[in-house]
Motif scaffolding. Structure first.
Motif, short mmCIF file in Angstrom:
data_model
loop_
_atom_site.label_atom_id
_atom_site.label_comp_id
_atom_site.label_asym_id
_atom_site.label_seq_id
_atom_site.Cartn_x
_atom_site.Cartn_y
_atom_site.Cartn_z
N SER A 231 -8.87 -9.11 -1.16
CA SER A 231 -7.78 -9.03 -0.18
C SER A 231 -6.55 -8.29 -0.70
O SER A 231 -5.71 -7.84 0.09
CB SER A 231 -7.38 -10.43 0.27
OG SER A 231 -6.95 -11.21 -0.84
N GLU A 232 -6.43 -8.16 -2.00
CA GLU A 232 -5.26 -7.45 -2.56
C GLU A 232 -5.35 -5.94 -2.37
O GLU A 232 -4.37 -5.22 -2.62
CB GLU A 232 -5.13 -7.79 -4.05
CG GLU A 232 -6.38 -7.49 -4.85
CD GLU A 232 -6.38 -8.18 -6.20
OE1 GLU A 232 -5.28 -8.38 -6.77
OE2 GLU A 232 -7.47 -8.53 -6.69
N ILE A 233 -6.50 -5.45 -1.94
CA ILE A 233 -6.66 -4.02 -1.65
C ILE A 233 -6.50 -3.81 -0.14
O ILE A 233 -7.34 -4.23 0.65
CB ILE A 233 -8.04 -3.50 -2.10
CG1 ILE A 233 -8.25 -3.77 -3.59
CG2 ILE A 233 -8.17 -2.01 -1.81
CD1 ILE A 233 -7.28 -3.05 -4.51
N PRO A 234 -5.42 -3.17 0.31
CA PRO A 234 -5.13 -3.07 1.75
C PRO A 234 -5.95 -2.00 2.45
O PRO A 234 -6.56 -1.12 1.80
CB PRO A 234 -3.63 -2.71 1.76
CG PRO A 234 -3.45 -1.94 0.49
CD PRO A 234 -4.35 -2.59 -0.52
N ASP A 235 -5.94 -2.08 3.77
CA ASP A 235 -6.60 -1.05 4.59
C ASP A 235 -6.04 0.33 4.26
O ASP A 235 -4.85 0.50 4.01
CB ASP A 235 -6.37 -1.33 6.08
CG ASP A 235 -7.29 -2.41 6.61
OD1 ASP A 235 -8.03 -3.02 5.80
OD2 ASP A 235 -7.29 -2.66 7.83
N GLY A 236 -6.94 1.31 4.29
CA GLY A 236 -6.52 2.69 4.04
C GLY A 236 -6.60 3.12 2.59
O GLY A 236 -6.45 4.31 2.29
N SER A 237 -6.82 2.17 1.70
CA SER A 237 -6.93 2.51 0.28
C SER A 237 -8.15 3.40 0.07
O SER A 237 -9.21 3.16 0.64
CB SER A 237 -7.03 1.25 -0.57
OG SER A 237 -5.89 0.46 -0.45
N GLY A 238 -8.01 4.40 -0.77
CA GLY A 238 -9.11 5.32 -1.03
C GLY A 238 -10.14 4.72 -1.97
O GLY A 238 -9.84 3.82 -2.77
#
Length: 240
Positions: A231-238
């Motif tokens: 969950s610590e990686i948000p939407d849109g992260s490559g």
């Protein structure tokens, strides 16, 4: 000296002339007003008949352009598999690279050099299940052979540092499980060795959405479930 009757006649004549002139002027103004109304109506009609710009973007024929289709043919060129990290070692004279061995299934072990050292400690990587690309051309990194690529997503943390997390296969996964696109019943046969240009095109469409790894917004999965991110990686992260 003019009589009173003569004066009255002149006055009446003057009034008649003024009334006649007023009537002519009134008719002229009415004509001009009517013509102006006609001209205005014609102008409105002309504008109404002209095509007006739309607030929507349409293609020729008035159809809304379709959503971007998933390029399955391109994605199928990549051979993505679940792998288990068996060993983790530091690479001499490198601040970024780990040298790892990974089990990619069918008793096949590959050596991977990955720039994860600044982001993930050794104990978090040992025995970890990850997703790897196994059909890229082998390369030498810091003098060490790298035969595959571990996929990870990155984002900026609140303190400005870079946060990197590897892709997480679904529960019950095993080395060698094939990664495919959501909706595919089975993975297509990938190229024996993928061109680097094709991989660059694939990477451009890899991203995180709803804590899931996606390609062109289509979730990546194995036969056991979707490939996810914490969950610590948000939407849109490559993803790369």
């Amino acid at each position: 000296m003019a009589s009173a009757l003569d004066l009255i006649d002149k006055a009446i004549s003057t009034v008649d002339k003024l009334l006649a002139a007023s009537e002519v002027s009134s008719k002229s103004n009415s004509t001009r007003t009517a013509q102006n109304v006609v001209n205005a109506q014609q102008s409105v009609t002309s504008v109404a008949e002209q095509p007006q710009p739309s607030s929507h973007k349409y293609e020729a024929g008035g159809k809304v352009p379709p959503a971007k289709a998933v390029d399955r043919e391109l994605f199928a060129k990549a051979n993505l598999k679940v792998a288990k990290i068996m060993t983790v070692n530091e690479v001499p004279n490198s601040e970024k690279l780990y040298k790892l061995t990974v089990d990619v299934g069918n008793n096949e072990i590959k050596q991977v050099c990955a720039g994860l050292k600044p982001y993930l400690p050794t104990d978090q990587l040992l025995q970890l299940l990850v997703v790897v690309v196994v059909n890229l051309k082998p390369a030498k990194l810091a003098g060490e052979l790298s035969e595959a690529m571990i996929l990870a997503a990155d984002t900026k943390a609140a303190d400005g540092s870079t946060l990197v997390r590897t892709l997480a296969p679904p529960p019950g996964s095993e080395p060698g499980d094939v990664v495919m696109l959501e909706g595919d019943l089975a993975a297509q046969v990938p190229a024996k060795q993928m061109k680097s240009d094709d991989w660059k095109k694939i990477v451009e469409s890899l991203a995180v959405k709803n804590f899931t790894a996606t390609f062109s917004e289509k979730p990546l999965r194995t036969s056991k479930g979707q490939i996810t991110l914490p969950s610590e990686i948000p939407d849109g992260s490559g993803i790369h």
